[in-house]
Design an enzyme around this catalytic site. Sequence first.
Site, PDB file in Angstrom:
ATOM      1  N   CYS A 135      34.698  64.127 -43.277  1.00 35.61           N
ATOM      2  CA  CYS A 135      36.122  64.522 -42.809  1.00 35.61           C
ATOM      3  C   CYS A 135      36.086  62.550 -42.724  1.00 35.61           C
ATOM      4  CB  CYS A 135      36.713  64.419 -41.886  1.00 35.61           C
ATOM      5  SG  CYS A 135      36.434  63.933 -39.919  1.00 35.61           S
ATOM      6  N   CYS A 136      37.820  62.480 -43.141  1.00 34.56           N
ATOM      7  CA  CYS A 136      38.548  60.693 -43.486  1.00 34.56           C
ATOM      8  C   CYS A 136      37.553  60.053 -44.542  1.00 34.56           C
ATOM      9  CB  CYS A 136      37.761  60.321 -42.099  1.00 34.56           C
ATOM     10  SG  CYS A 136      39.304  58.859 -42.202  1.00 34.56           S
ATOM     11  N   ILE A 137      37.243  59.112 -44.185  1.00 38.90           N
ATOM     12  CA  ILE A 137      36.604  58.702 -45.328  1.00 38.90           C
ATOM     13  C   ILE A 137      35.555  58.167 -45.683  1.00 38.90           C
ATOM     14  CG2 ILE A 137      35.523  56.191 -43.487  1.00 38.90           C
ATOM     15  CD1 ILE A 137      37.194  55.726 -47.164  1.00 38.90           C
TER      16      ILE A 137
END
Length: 224
Positions: A135-137
């Site tokens: 998730c995210c980066i």
Amino acid sequence: MGKRVAVVLAGCGVYDGSEIHESSAVLVHLSREGAEAEVYAPDVDQMHVVDHVKGQPTQEKRNVLVESARIARGNIKDLAKLDVKGLDALIIPGGFGVAKNLSTWATQGKNCIVSKEVEDVLKAFHAAKKPIGLCCISPVLAAKIFPGCELTVGHDTECEKWPYAKTAETMKELGCKHVNKHVTEVHVDVKNKLVTTSAFMCNAPIHEIYDGIGKMVQEVVRLA
């Protein structure tokens, strides 16, 4: 028996480690799914330490494993000791530590190097056909290691809601397929068993980020 899921952390704090809300959400949702989380982090120095009040680097030095232990309440293992055989899935929360301590994405973008320990772990789960949640980066790690995979970091057009959308374009340059998704949605690359969601790549209320991570965890456990 509940699934055993490795959670790999990159420190403690959004600017130089793992994003704490994302990491906590992963652990809470794994618990809700009846899965057992085993937390790991590499025993290496952080790229740098950031004062989270000022948003500026300091002269301090900190260790990724020691800092990650704060989130894991001390129940953590050195990433070098991870054995894929006894585990059913892998999840890596986001935070700038992914781009600074698990890879050199923060300074080199698509020309980055993923740390050997992290690359070996990702490749081991992939080769064993065990699901990987990012998730995210953290989807940038898969973008670098698994050419042609399908991922989401949210949207590919920069705006106030999606301030980091250029990441999607860079991932496309690595040969990945980026799929636009809302913060509460996930994308599942069935072939590669990759489950991704945008989390804090989106400027969204924290409960929406929490819900998106919940869907990611549910899919990872379902695929395990």
